[in-house]
Design an enzyme around this catalytic site. Structure first.
Site, mmCIF file in Angstrom:
data_model
loop_
_atom_site.group_PDB
_atom_site.id
_atom_site.type_symbol
_atom_site.label_atom_id
_atom_site.label_comp_id
_atom_site.label_asym_id
_atom_site.label_seq_id
_atom_site.Cartn_x
_atom_site.Cartn_y
_atom_site.Cartn_z
ATOM 1 N N THR A 94 0.838 -1.181 0.000
ATOM 2 C CA THR A 94 0.000 0.000 0.000
ATOM 3 C C THR A 94 0.882 1.243 0.000
ATOM 4 O O THR A 94 1.976 1.219 0.528
ATOM 5 C CB THR A 94 -0.836 -0.064 1.298
ATOM 6 O OG1 THR A 94 -1.741 -1.137 1.168
ATOM 7 C CG2 THR A 94 -1.569 1.210 1.594
ATOM 8 N N ASP A 120 -8.383 -0.818 5.940
ATOM 9 C CA ASP A 120 -8.369 0.463 6.665
ATOM 10 C C ASP A 120 -8.069 1.660 5.768
ATOM 11 O O ASP A 120 -8.423 2.790 6.109
ATOM 12 C CB ASP A 120 -7.299 0.413 7.766
ATOM 13 C CG ASP A 120 -5.901 0.181 7.180
ATOM 14 O OD1 ASP A 120 -5.756 -0.741 6.332
ATOM 15 O OD2 ASP A 120 -4.963 0.913 7.533
ATOM 16 N N THR A 175 -0.221 1.655 6.958
ATOM 17 C CA THR A 175 -0.099 0.443 6.147
ATOM 18 C C THR A 175 0.057 -0.746 7.079
ATOM 19 O O THR A 175 0.747 -0.659 8.086
ATOM 20 C CB THR A 175 1.086 0.497 5.175
ATOM 21 O OG1 THR A 175 1.249 -0.794 4.580
ATOM 22 C CG2 THR A 175 2.384 0.879 5.861
ATOM 23 N N GLY A 176 -0.610 -1.826 6.745
ATOM 24 C CA GLY A 176 -0.510 -2.998 7.609
ATOM 25 C C GLY A 176 -1.769 -3.832 7.526
ATOM 26 O O GLY A 176 -2.551 -3.690 6.580
HETATM 27 N N1 ASP Z 1 -3.746 -1.798 5.000
HETATM 28 C C1 ASP Z 1 -3.999 -2.426 3.745
HETATM 29 C C2 ASP Z 1 -5.275 -3.237 3.831
HETATM 30 O O1 ASP Z 1 -5.502 -3.873 4.834
HETATM 31 C C3 ASP Z 1 -2.907 -3.360 3.307
HETATM 32 C C4 ASP Z 1 -1.504 -2.789 3.337
HETATM 33 O O2 ASP Z 1 -1.237 -1.822 4.040
HETATM 34 O O3 ASP Z 1 -0.625 -3.322 2.624
HETATM 35 O O4 ASP Z 1 -6.006 -3.271 2.863
#
Ligand code: ASP
Length: 304
Positions: A172, A203, A223-224
């Site tokens: 992301t 999120d 991100t996460g």
């Molecule tokens: N936060 C993003 C999600 O859960 C994924 C990511 O940060 O890579 O869609």
């Protein structure tokens, strides 16, 4: 700015891969810096940086978005202007070249904050935004990721290490900025999770969870593992800790990312800037693609 957090191990990198990432991060930061140096607005800078990353197949956003269980690319994005507390967001949109620009159009040209699916795409058409065919979003290694995830029936976070297929862990993307007028802004864009089902939304497009900006406190892009970031209302939590408890940006970020999220089992990180221009880029994973630049500090680029 960030390009995703996760199991990014130095041992699994080579210098060629590393320079691909660092060049992409650097180019994106320079795009934002050029706007801010010209007395441009924070909201323009964050949109431009995220747009640049959406056009780069290295990252899980826009062109490089991961595949859903059905083999589609459904994208989420949001943007918030800390000056007005106005925000715009879109979720589960297909064929949109730059979801962050669509999120901004929602903020500026509708009376709503959050549009989803085909309605959001219709709105994009009516605004004359760029749409792309399925082929534009087809990236072979993303499709291979999906095939593997389908075989094991797992829903895979882009940044989670998966044996054999996850050589390229791209995430992301997000940006935060402070402009010469004291305005803060934040934007985040993602393809979500490989093999996601049932219209899953993370999120990233949720104001207060993955994105938040308030001129009185800070601007945040996360991100996460989205589910944990939603449950922890991460971005707004940091702003609240500053506003209501008087915590510094660093104290608020450390508490939320390295204590609260960890206790809940939520992997990830975020980028943050406060009204004084202090920058924090905490993460509780092995790495996070990140970069920053201020008027009195050199370019900072980090991965691990
Ligand atoms: N936060 C993003 C999600 O859960 C994924 C990511 O940060 O890579 O869609």
């Amino acid at each position: 700015m960030h390009g995703g957090a996760g199991t990014i191990l130095k041992a699994q990198m080579n210098s060629e891969k590393e320079s691909l990432y660092t060049n992409a991060l650097k180019e994106a930061v320079l795009v934002g810096e050029a706007i801010l140096l010209n007395d441009g607005y924070a909201v323009d800078a964050v949109e431009a940086v995220v747009k640049q990353l959406e056009d780069n197949p290295l990252f899980n956003a826009g062109k490089g978005s991961v595949f859903t269980h059905e083999g589609k690319n459904e994208m989420d994005a949001s943007i918030m202007d800390g000056r007005t507390l106005k925000a715009g967001a879109v979720s589960s949109v297909m064929h949109i070249r730059n979801p962050v620009t669509l999120a901004r159009a929602v903020m500026e040209h509708t009376e709503h904050v959050f549009l989803s699916g085909s309605g959001a795409v219709d709105f994009a058409r009516s605004m004359g935004l760029k749409l792309e065919p399925d082929e534009y979003f087809f990236v072979q290694y993303r499709y291979d990721q999906l095939k593997k995830a389908r075989e094991s029936d797992t829903i895979v976070l882009d940044h989670t290490a998966i044996k054999d297929i996850d050589e390229k862990k791209f995430g992301t993307v997000g940006a935060v900025a402070l402009d010469v007028y004291g305005n803060l802004a934040a934007a985040t864009s993602t393809g979500g999770m490989t093999n996601k089902k049932h219209g899953r939304i993370g999120d990233s497009p949720i104001i207060g969870a993955g994105t938040y900006a308030n001129n009185n406190t800070c601007a945040i892009s996360c991100t996460g593992h989205g589910e944990f970031f939603i449950r922890s209302v991460v971005a707004y939590d940091i702003s609240c800790l500053m506003e209501y408890k008087g915590l510094s940006l660093k104290a608020a970020c450390d508490y939320v990312v390295k204590d609260k999220l960890v206790k809940l089992g939520g992997e990830g990180g975020l980028i943050a800037i406060d009204k004084e221009g202090n920058i924090q880029m905490p993460y509780n994973t092995e790495g996070m693609y990140r970069a920053s630049k201020t008027n009195n500090e050199d370019l900072v680029i980090g991965i691990y």
